[in-house]
Design a protein around this motif. Structure first.
Motif, PDB file in Angstrom:
ATOM      1  N   LYS A   1       1.850  -2.961 -11.960  1.00  0.00           N
ATOM      2  CA  LYS A   1       1.726  -4.486 -12.436  1.00  0.00           C
ATOM      3  C   LYS A   1       2.511  -5.429 -11.573  1.00  0.00           C
ATOM      4  CE  LYS A   1       2.123  -7.585 -16.187  1.00  0.00           C
ATOM      5  NZ  LYS A   1       2.787  -7.958 -17.460  1.00  0.00           N
ATOM      6  N   ASP A   2       3.808  -4.942 -11.264  1.00  0.00           N
ATOM      7  CA  ASP A   2       4.642  -5.720 -10.413  1.00  0.00           C
ATOM      8  C   ASP A   2       4.062  -5.986  -9.074  1.00  0.00           C
ATOM      9  OD1 ASP A   2       6.497  -6.065 -12.300  1.00  0.00           O
ATOM     10  OD2 ASP A   2       8.073  -4.537 -11.657  1.00  0.00           O
ATOM     11  N   ASP A   3       3.642  -4.790  -8.353  1.00  0.00           N
ATOM     12  CA  ASP A   3       3.056  -4.869  -7.117  1.00  0.00           C
ATOM     13  C   ASP A   3       1.772  -5.870  -7.054  1.00  0.00           C
ATOM     14  OD1 ASP A   3       4.757  -3.454  -5.717  1.00  0.00           O
ATOM     15  OD2 ASP A   3       3.734  -1.578  -5.550  1.00  0.00           O
ATOM     16  N   ARG A   4       1.092  -5.754  -8.078  1.00  0.00           N
ATOM     17  CA  ARG A   4      -0.375  -6.492  -8.141  1.00  0.00           C
ATOM     18  C   ARG A   4       0.138  -8.233  -8.212  1.00  0.00           C
ATOM     19  NH1 ARG A   4      -2.260  -2.733 -11.580  1.00  0.00           N
ATOM     20  NH2 ARG A   4      -1.512  -3.959 -13.540  1.00  0.00           N
TER      21      ARG A   4
ATOM     22  N   GLU B   1       1.203 -13.008  -2.644  1.00  0.00           N
ATOM     23  CA  GLU B   1       0.997 -13.225  -1.004  1.00  0.00           C
ATOM     24  C   GLU B   1      -0.425 -14.035  -0.665  1.00  0.00           C
ATOM     25  OE1 GLU B   1      -1.228 -11.956   2.299  1.00  0.00           O
ATOM     26  OE2 GLU B   1      -1.647 -10.824   0.493  1.00  0.00           O
ATOM     27  N   ARG B   2      -1.489 -13.594  -1.360  1.00  0.00           N
ATOM     28  CA  ARG B   2      -2.601 -14.103  -1.551  1.00  0.00           C
ATOM     29  C   ARG B   2      -2.621 -15.867  -1.735  1.00  0.00           C
ATOM     30  NH1 ARG B   2      -5.544  -9.803  -4.805  1.00  0.00           N
ATOM     31  NH2 ARG B   2      -6.019  -8.477  -2.940  1.00  0.00           N
ATOM     32  N   ASP B   3      -1.754 -16.262  -2.682  1.00  0.00           N
ATOM     33  CA  ASP B   3      -1.801 -17.660  -3.185  1.00  0.00           C
ATOM     34  C   ASP B   3      -1.106 -18.409  -1.888  1.00  0.00           C
ATOM     35  OD1 ASP B   3      -3.023 -17.041  -5.371  1.00  0.00           O
ATOM     36  OD2 ASP B   3      -1.207 -17.150  -6.530  1.00  0.00           O
ATOM     37  N   MET B   4       0.082 -17.552  -1.582  1.00  0.00           N
ATOM     38  CA  MET B   4       0.742 -18.158  -0.267  1.00  0.00           C
ATOM     39  C   MET B   4       0.060 -18.425   0.818  1.00  0.00           C
ATOM     40  SD  MET B   4       4.486 -16.112  -0.578  1.00  0.00           S
ATOM     41  CE  MET B   4       5.682 -16.731  -1.725  1.00  0.00           C
ATOM     42  N   ALA B   5      -0.843 -17.606   1.379  1.00  0.00           N
ATOM     43  CA  ALA B   5      -1.572 -17.415   2.558  1.00  0.00           C
ATOM     44  C   ALA B   5      -2.505 -18.331   2.270  1.00  0.00           C
ATOM     45  CB  ALA B   5      -2.332 -15.919   2.843  1.00  0.00           C
ATOM     46  N   LYS B   6      -3.235 -18.812   1.230  1.00  0.00           N
ATOM     47  CA  LYS B   6      -4.201 -19.726   0.894  1.00  0.00           C
ATOM     48  C   LYS B   6      -3.679 -21.260   1.265  1.00  0.00           C
ATOM     49  CE  LYS B   6      -7.359 -17.880  -2.238  1.00  0.00           C
ATOM     50  NZ  LYS B   6      -8.009 -17.944  -3.577  1.00  0.00           N
TER      51      LYS B   6
ATOM     52  N   GLU C   1       9.470  -6.705  -2.938  1.00  0.00           N
ATOM     53  CA  GLU C   1       9.229  -5.613  -2.742  1.00  0.00           C
ATOM     54  C   GLU C   1      10.367  -4.484  -2.721  1.00  0.00           C
ATOM     55  OE1 GLU C   1       6.152  -4.892   0.590  1.00  0.00           O
ATOM     56  OE2 GLU C   1       5.399  -6.889   0.190  1.00  0.00           O
ATOM     57  N   ASN C   2      11.365  -4.920  -2.303  1.00  0.00           N
ATOM     58  CA  ASN C   2      12.555  -4.101  -2.286  1.00  0.00           C
ATOM     59  C   ASN C   2      12.928  -3.838  -3.805  1.00  0.00           C
ATOM     60  OD1 ASN C   2      12.918  -4.311   0.469  1.00  0.00           O
ATOM     61  ND2 ASN C   2      14.248  -6.040   0.473  1.00  0.00           N
ATOM     62  N   GLN C   3      12.717  -4.707  -4.701  1.00  0.00           N
ATOM     63  CA  GLN C   3      13.072  -4.328  -6.139  1.00  0.00           C
ATOM     64  C   GLN C   3      12.333  -3.233  -6.491  1.00  0.00           C
ATOM     65  OE1 GLN C   3      15.881  -5.552  -7.690  1.00  0.00           O
ATOM     66  NE2 GLN C   3      15.223  -3.768  -8.980  1.00  0.00           N
ATOM     67  N   VAL C   4      10.998  -3.296  -6.422  1.00  0.00           N
ATOM     68  CA  VAL C   4      10.233  -2.562  -6.939  1.00  0.00           C
ATOM     69  C   VAL C   4      10.431  -1.020  -6.389  1.00  0.00           C
ATOM     70  CG1 VAL C   4       7.539  -1.679  -6.890  1.00  0.00           C
ATOM     71  CG2 VAL C   4       8.358  -4.220  -7.520  1.00  0.00           C
ATOM     72  N   SER C   5      10.530  -1.098  -4.855  1.00  0.00           N
ATOM     73  CA  SER C   5      11.050   0.191  -4.209  1.00  0.00           C
ATOM     74  C   SER C   5      12.397   0.902  -4.668  1.00  0.00           C
ATOM     75  CB  SER C   5      11.279  -0.170  -2.852  1.00  0.00           C
ATOM     76  OG  SER C   5      11.351   1.058  -1.888  1.00  0.00           O
ATOM     77  N   LYS C   6      13.080   0.123  -5.263  1.00  0.00           N
ATOM     78  CA  LYS C   6      14.290   0.723  -5.596  1.00  0.00           C
ATOM     79  C   LYS C   6      13.893   1.408  -6.900  1.00  0.00           C
ATOM     80  CE  LYS C   6      17.838  -2.474  -3.612  1.00  0.00           C
ATOM     81  NZ  LYS C   6      18.503  -3.735  -3.891  1.00  0.00           N
ATOM     82  N   ASP C   7      13.065   0.672  -7.933  1.00  0.00           N
ATOM     83  CA  ASP C   7      12.791   1.188  -8.995  1.00  0.00           C
ATOM     84  C   ASP C   7      11.856   2.425  -8.935  1.00  0.00           C
ATOM     85  OD1 ASP C   7      13.938  -0.954 -10.290  1.00  0.00           O
ATOM     86  OD2 ASP C   7      12.104  -2.137 -10.629  1.00  0.00           O
ATOM     87  N   ILE C   8      11.157   2.637  -7.905  1.00  0.00           N
ATOM     88  CA  ILE C   8      10.371   3.885  -7.766  1.00  0.00           C
ATOM     89  C   ILE C   8      11.378   4.968  -7.088  1.00  0.00           C
ATOM     90  CG2 ILE C   8       8.820   5.086  -6.000  1.00  0.00           C
ATOM     91  CD1 ILE C   8       7.649   2.076  -5.436  1.00  0.00           C
TER      92      ILE C   8
ATOM     93  N   GLN D   1       0.757  -1.081  -0.093  1.00  0.00           N
ATOM     94  CA  GLN D   1      -0.149  -0.036   0.001  1.00  0.00           C
ATOM     95  C   GLN D   1       0.685   1.182   0.109  1.00  0.00           C
ATOM     96  OE1 GLN D   1      -2.543   0.388   3.407  1.00  0.00           O
ATOM     97  NE2 GLN D   1      -3.900   1.772   2.192  1.00  0.00           N
ATOM     98  N   HIS D   2       1.922   1.271   0.749  1.00  0.00           N
ATOM     99  CA  HIS D   2       2.822   2.372   0.881  1.00  0.00           C
ATOM    100  C   HIS D   2       3.564   2.601  -0.509  1.00  0.00           C
ATOM    101  CE1 HIS D   2       5.598   5.326   2.432  1.00  0.00           C
ATOM    102  NE2 HIS D   2       6.732   4.496   2.063  1.00  0.00           N
TER     103      HIS D   2
END
Length: 109
Positions: free
Chosen positions: A68-71, A77-82, A100-107, A43-44
């Motif tokens: 798209k990467d975050d989705r 995450e949902r699949d793992m939790a199931k 998430e770290n990779q996407v964060s670096k890209d941002i 979300q952040h």
């Protein structure tokens, strides 16, 4: 008519509905601490992507790719939790955070 077999069938169906994997994805499971941490980060990051796009630091296509990467991470995450009764293992959390770290670096670029 003997009602006992019907009542047993109804009871078994009700128990199956309560214990089904769909129940694991209910509201209580989404607040599991490891799931909550991963989803709070997603979300952040979503807010950061919007801010960077608004400020002109990201193009529309760059922002779309990051969303798209975050989705995909959220779906993973949902699949793992199931598979774990609505929870994430520590290793799954670690794996998702690395993604998430990779996407964060890209941002940040």
């Amino acid at each position: 008519m003997n009602m006992k077999p019907i009542l047993c069938t109804v009871a078994l169906l009700a128990a199956g509905a309560i214990l089904s994997p769909a129940h694991a994805d209910g509201r209580w499971a989404k607040t599991h601490p490891r799931r909550d941490q991963v989803n709070d980060r997603l979300q952040h990051q979503n807010k950061r992507i919007h801010e960077e796009r608004k400020e002109g630091d990201l193009t529309k296509s760059q922002a779309a790719a990051m969303h798209k990467d975050d989705r995909q991470i959220r779906q993973e995450e949902r699949d793992m939790a199931k598979q774990n009764g609505g929870h994430l293992t520590k290793q799954e959390q670690r794996t998702l955070n690395q993604q998430e770290n990779q996407v964060s670096k890209d941002i940040g670029h």
